[in-house]
Write a protein that holds these residues in place. Structure first.
Motif, PDB file in Angstrom:
ATOM      1  N   VAL A   1      -8.802 -12.176  -1.559  1.00  0.00           N
ATOM      2  CA  VAL A   1      -7.552 -11.978  -0.821  1.00  0.00           C
ATOM      3  C   VAL A   1      -7.495 -10.566  -0.242  1.00  0.00           C
ATOM      4  N   ALA A   2      -7.915  -9.582  -1.037  1.00  0.00           N
ATOM      5  CA  ALA A   2      -7.913  -8.195  -0.557  1.00  0.00           C
ATOM      6  C   ALA A   2      -8.814  -8.041   0.661  1.00  0.00           C
ATOM      7  N   GLY A   3      -9.981  -8.678   0.616  1.00  0.00           N
ATOM      8  CA  GLY A   3     -10.906  -8.587   1.739  1.00  0.00           C
ATOM      9  C   GLY A   3     -10.327  -9.166   3.014  1.00  0.00           C
ATOM     10  N   LYS A   4      -9.600 -10.272   2.875  1.00  0.00           N
ATOM     11  CA  LYS A   4      -8.960 -10.870   4.049  1.00  0.00           C
ATOM     12  C   LYS A   4      -7.872  -9.956   4.605  1.00  0.00           C
ATOM     13  N   LEU A   5      -7.075  -9.372   3.720  1.00  0.00           N
ATOM     14  CA  LEU A   5      -5.934  -8.569   4.158  1.00  0.00           C
ATOM     15  C   LEU A   5      -6.344  -7.309   4.905  1.00  0.00           C
ATOM     16  N   CYS A   6      -7.459  -6.705   4.527  1.00  0.00           N
ATOM     17  CA  CYS A   6      -7.840  -5.446   5.178  1.00  0.00           C
ATOM     18  C   CYS A   6      -8.983  -5.628   6.171  1.00  0.00           C
ATOM     19  N   ASP A   7      -9.212  -6.861   6.612  1.00  0.00           N
ATOM     20  CA  ASP A   7     -10.212  -7.109   7.642  1.00  0.00           C
ATOM     21  C   ASP A   7      -9.676  -6.613   8.988  1.00  0.00           C
ATOM     22  N   PRO A   8     -10.349  -5.665   9.641  1.00  0.00           N
ATOM     23  CA  PRO A   8      -9.817  -5.065  10.877  1.00  0.00           C
ATOM     24  C   PRO A   8      -9.511  -6.080  11.970  1.00  0.00           C
ATOM     25  N   GLN A   9     -10.403  -7.044  12.168  1.00  0.00           N
ATOM     26  CA  GLN A   9     -10.182  -8.023  13.228  1.00  0.00           C
ATOM     27  C   GLN A   9      -8.982  -8.912  12.913  1.00  0.00           C
ATOM     28  N   ALA A  10      -8.841  -9.286  11.634  1.00  0.00           N
ATOM     29  CA  ALA A  10      -7.716 -10.132  11.241  1.00  0.00           C
ATOM     30  C   ALA A  10      -6.392  -9.398  11.418  1.00  0.00           C
ATOM     31  N   VAL A  11      -6.364  -8.108  11.085  1.00  0.00           N
ATOM     32  CA  VAL A  11      -5.142  -7.313  11.245  1.00  0.00           C
ATOM     33  C   VAL A  11      -4.761  -7.226  12.718  1.00  0.00           C
ATOM     34  N   ALA A  12      -5.757  -7.002  13.575  1.00  0.00           N
ATOM     35  CA  ALA A  12      -5.483  -6.894  15.011  1.00  0.00           C
ATOM     36  C   ALA A  12      -5.003  -8.223  15.578  1.00  0.00           C
ATOM     37  N   THR A  13      -5.622  -9.320  15.157  1.00  0.00           N
ATOM     38  CA  THR A  13      -5.261 -10.639  15.675  1.00  0.00           C
ATOM     39  C   THR A  13      -3.866 -11.055  15.228  1.00  0.00           C
ATOM     40  N   ALA A  14      -3.466 -10.628  14.038  1.00  0.00           N
ATOM     41  CA  ALA A  14      -2.174 -11.037  13.476  1.00  0.00           C
ATOM     42  C   ALA A  14      -0.990 -10.402  14.188  1.00  0.00           C
ATOM     43  N   ARG A  15      -1.232  -9.359  14.992  1.00  0.00           N
ATOM     44  CA  ARG A  15      -0.160  -8.653  15.704  1.00  0.00           C
ATOM     45  C   ARG A  15       0.947  -8.231  14.739  1.00  0.00           C
ATOM     46  N   VAL A  16       0.546  -7.722  13.600  1.00  0.00           N
ATOM     47  CA  VAL A  16       1.511  -7.332  12.576  1.00  0.00           C
ATOM     48  C   VAL A  16       2.128  -5.987  12.927  1.00  0.00           C
ATOM     49  N   MET A  17       3.417  -5.845  12.663  1.00  0.00           N
ATOM     50  CA  MET A  17       4.069  -4.555  12.832  1.00  0.00           C
ATOM     51  C   MET A  17       3.856  -3.729  11.568  1.00  0.00           C
ATOM     52  N   PRO A  18       3.650  -2.428  11.711  1.00  0.00           N
ATOM     53  CA  PRO A  18       3.438  -1.597  10.520  1.00  0.00           C
ATOM     54  C   PRO A  18       4.533  -1.757   9.471  1.00  0.00           C
ATOM     55  N   TYR A  19       5.793  -1.904   9.918  1.00  0.00           N
ATOM     56  CA  TYR A  19       6.872  -2.006   8.940  1.00  0.00           C
ATOM     57  C   TYR A  19       6.778  -3.290   8.122  1.00  0.00           C
ATOM     58  N   GLN A  20       6.134  -4.346   8.679  1.00  0.00           N
ATOM     59  CA  GLN A  20       5.977  -5.582   7.918  1.00  0.00           C
ATOM     60  C   GLN A  20       5.012  -5.384   6.752  1.00  0.00           C
ATOM     61  N   LEU A  21       4.007  -4.541   6.956  1.00  0.00           N
ATOM     62  CA  LEU A  21       3.091  -4.225   5.861  1.00  0.00           C
ATOM     63  C   LEU A  21       3.781  -3.346   4.828  1.00  0.00           C
ATOM     64  N   MET A  22       4.624  -2.444   5.305  1.00  0.00           N
ATOM     65  CA  MET A  22       5.423  -1.661   4.366  1.00  0.00           C
ATOM     66  C   MET A  22       6.301  -2.592   3.537  1.00  0.00           C
ATOM     67  N   SER A  23       6.886  -3.599   4.186  1.00  0.00           N
ATOM     68  CA  SER A  23       7.727  -4.564   3.482  1.00  0.00           C
ATOM     69  C   SER A  23       6.934  -5.303   2.411  1.00  0.00           C
ATOM     70  N   ALA A  24       5.705  -5.713   2.759  1.00  0.00           N
ATOM     71  CA  ALA A  24       4.868  -6.418   1.787  1.00  0.00           C
ATOM     72  C   ALA A  24       4.541  -5.528   0.597  1.00  0.00           C
ATOM     73  N   LEU A  25       4.279  -4.255   0.864  1.00  0.00           N
ATOM     74  CA  LEU A  25       3.986  -3.322  -0.224  1.00  0.00           C
ATOM     75  C   LEU A  25       5.198  -3.118  -1.125  1.00  0.00           C
ATOM     76  N   LEU A  26       6.369  -2.983  -0.509  1.00  0.00           N
ATOM     77  CA  LEU A  26       7.584  -2.773  -1.291  1.00  0.00           C
ATOM     78  C   LEU A  26       7.936  -4.010  -2.117  1.00  0.00           C
ATOM     79  N   ALA A  27       7.627  -5.193  -1.569  1.00  0.00           N
ATOM     80  CA  ALA A  27       8.019  -6.440  -2.232  1.00  0.00           C
ATOM     81  C   ALA A  27       7.021  -6.900  -3.283  1.00  0.00           C
ATOM     82  N   ALA A  28       5.792  -6.393  -3.235  1.00  0.00           N
ATOM     83  CA  ALA A  28       4.753  -6.861  -4.162  1.00  0.00           C
ATOM     84  C   ALA A  28       5.133  -6.548  -5.607  1.00  0.00           C
ATOM     85  N   SER A  29       5.121  -7.563  -6.446  1.00  0.00           N
ATOM     86  CA  SER A  29       5.478  -7.374  -7.856  1.00  0.00           C
ATOM     87  C   SER A  29       4.319  -6.740  -8.617  1.00  0.00           C
TER      88      SER A  29
END
Length: 520
Positions: A270-298
């Motif tokens: 799962v970690a490998g998928k999440l930090c794959d550069p091409q996958a991050v670029a393709t997902a068009r994720v906003m930086p704040y959404q990753l911050m949200s995931a970090l804050l929400a992770a138990s």
């Protein structure tokens, strides 16, 4: 001797345009031009209530603006806000406005904005609600929806099955698509509960077979279609293996609850998928959404997965420019910045606040410009020790922990002027609702202080990033001042272009006007 500072300020103010508008706090401000105002609302408004504006007020403002703005710019704004600002509801609303107007620009804009099933449902929901003046789809929108349904592949259609109000089945019943392929006809028949003579497409056929025989391999369908059935840990492991980038980001706690990370190698996968550069670029994720995931992770989410999220956050900020010269970043940490960045949505309200986004942008700029000065402000400049060698997340957390107090946008410039500081680029990240420094007449205090700053730094430029849907600014647009809205990575691209003196005279609005409405 006369007070030179007093008379210097008065002289500077006399050469500046008067602030003829007022902001929500009732303090003097500069009104954004109608096109700029529409862009600001479209790039930052999520049609949910914020600290200053209700969802209804935002909707009314956008609809009113669209009455006096030509369809070409409305369509260009819709495309910009979908493709570059990564917004969802506002682009769909602007398309619905074009549909209600019968505008020719609807078709090319539709092909650019409606890029998945969720966007299709948003468009149909808004148009059918009647807020844009009609409740029926109408001939042209109906044909566009039919064409989308008849062109989407099986994977896209399956993803579109997730969600209601309206569901994909509701839309199919509304528009009655006439598919040419047998598999598509069978898919639509299955969707609306009708018999079908042709065979179902592969993934859907596998799903139906799996429902009958649970010992079969998990079918490659959206996991929401699977979770209606009882699932064991092995099934959840397979879901994680098959999951796309956004799905993994949003369901880390769910995987932890079902024991996925207890299986050897799954945390690393799962970690490998999440930090794959091409996958991050393709997902068009906003930086704040990753911050949200970090804050929400138990705490049950493994450290290696958390580290992958931090790495993904860094990857999402690749467009943060390295500016030639001296940079000052001024994040607003006042009380009004405590509002959720995407507005209040009941139980679905984001844990990320406007102050978190401002802090994230400031920390990202410091990471790329290690000699940058960061001046967080509320009523005045607030001391906050940052480390250029720390991660973006660490510095953002330090800034976001300040919070509170009234808003004084001129405070950072006053500090720079009092210390006779030199700088080439000053960046504000704020909601622009300054009131502590309200003037009785003439220019805003921010413009007065900027004019004084320019006497020492004649080539300096200022960028005002507004991350909330508002109609005014504390620094009026001119050659050396850029007002831009939003919180996607495109903001960083605009900063770099403006700092290099390469942005066209119309600035942000000009960027939107330059969008060609060709169908992709």
């Amino acid at each position: 001797m006369a007070n030179t500072r007093l008379f210097q300020s008065a002289s500077a103010q006399s050469r500046l345009p008067a602030a003829m508008a007022v902001n929500v706090e009732g303090a003097p401000a500069y009104a954004l031009a109608p096109r700029h105002r529409l862009a600001q609302y479209a790039a930052t408004g999520c049609l949910n209530s914020t600290y200053y504006a209700s969802a209804e007020a935002q909707l009314a403002t956008v609809l009113e603006l669209c009455q006096d703005i030509d369809p070409q710019f409305i369509a260009q704004t819709a495309v910009y806000c979908r493709e570059r600002s990564h917004m969802k509801d506002m682009p769909a609303l602007l398309l619905a406005v074009l549909a209600a107007q019968g505008a020719a620009q609807l078709a090319p804009a539709f092909s650019r904005v409606i890029d998945n099933g969720k966007m299709l449902r948003n468009f149909v929901q808004i148009l059918r609600s009647g807020v844009t003046g009609r409740k029926s789809l109408g001939t042209r929108p109906k044909k566009l929806v039919q064409a989308w349904l008849n062109a989407a592949d099986e994977k896209t259609l399956l993803a579109a099955c997730v969600g209601t109000a309206p569901s994909l089945a509701d839309i199919v019943k509304m528009v009655h698509p006439q598919p040419r392929q047998a598999w598509r006809a069978a898919f639509f028949a299955w969707l609306v509960g009708k018999p079908h003579a042709a065979a179902l497409p592969p993934a859907l056929a596998a799903f139906e077979a799996w429902k009958r025989e649970r010992n079969l391999p998990l079918p490659p369908v959206p996991f929401q279609m699977l979770t209606a059935q009882p699932l064991d840990r092995a099934a959840w492991v397979q879901i994680a293996r098959q999951g796309g980038w956004q799905m993994l980001r949003m369901n880390l706690n769910t995987f932890a609850r079902h024991g996925v990370f207890e299986v050897e190698g799954m945390a690393e996968l799962v970690a490998g998928k999440l930090c794959d550069p091409q996958a991050v670029a393709t997902a068009r994720v906003m930086p704040y959404q990753l911050m949200s995931a970090l804050l929400a992770a138990s705490d049950a989410v493994p450290a290696v997965v958390r580290q992958a999220l931090e790495r993904a956050l860094e990857l999402s900020l690749v467009q943060v420019p390295q500016i030639a010269g001296r940079v000052v970043v001024c994040p607003d940490v006042s009380g009004s910045m405590s509002s959720p960045v995407s507005g209040y949505r009941g139980s679905a309200t984001s844990s990320v606040r406007c102050i978190d986004v401002a802090a994230l942008i400031a920390a990202a700029m410091l990471r790329s410009n290690r000699q940058a000065t960061v001046l967080p402000f509320e009523q005045g400049v607030v001391a906050c020790k940052l480390d250029a060698d720390a991660s973006v997340m660490d510095n953002a957390a330090r800034l976001a922990a300040i919070g509170g107090g009234g808003t004084n946008c001129s405070a950072p410039l006053m500090r720079l002027n009092s210390t006779k500081a030199l700088a080439d680029l000053v960046i504000y990240v704020s909601d622009n609702e300054s009131w502590i420094d309200a003037t009785r007449a003439g220019a805003t205090a921010t413009m007065v202080q900027w004019q004084l700053f320019k006497q020492r730094n004649p080539e300096a430029r200022m960028v005002c990033i507004d991350i909330a849907p508002h109609a005014t600014t504390q620094a009026g647009e001119r050659d050396d001042i850029l007002n831009v809205g939003g919180f996607s990575d495109d903001v960083f691209r605009l900063i770099a272009t403006f700092a290099a003196g390469q942005l066209q005279p119309a600035h942000w609005v000009g960027e939107i006007e330059a969008i060609a409405l060709s169908e992709h």
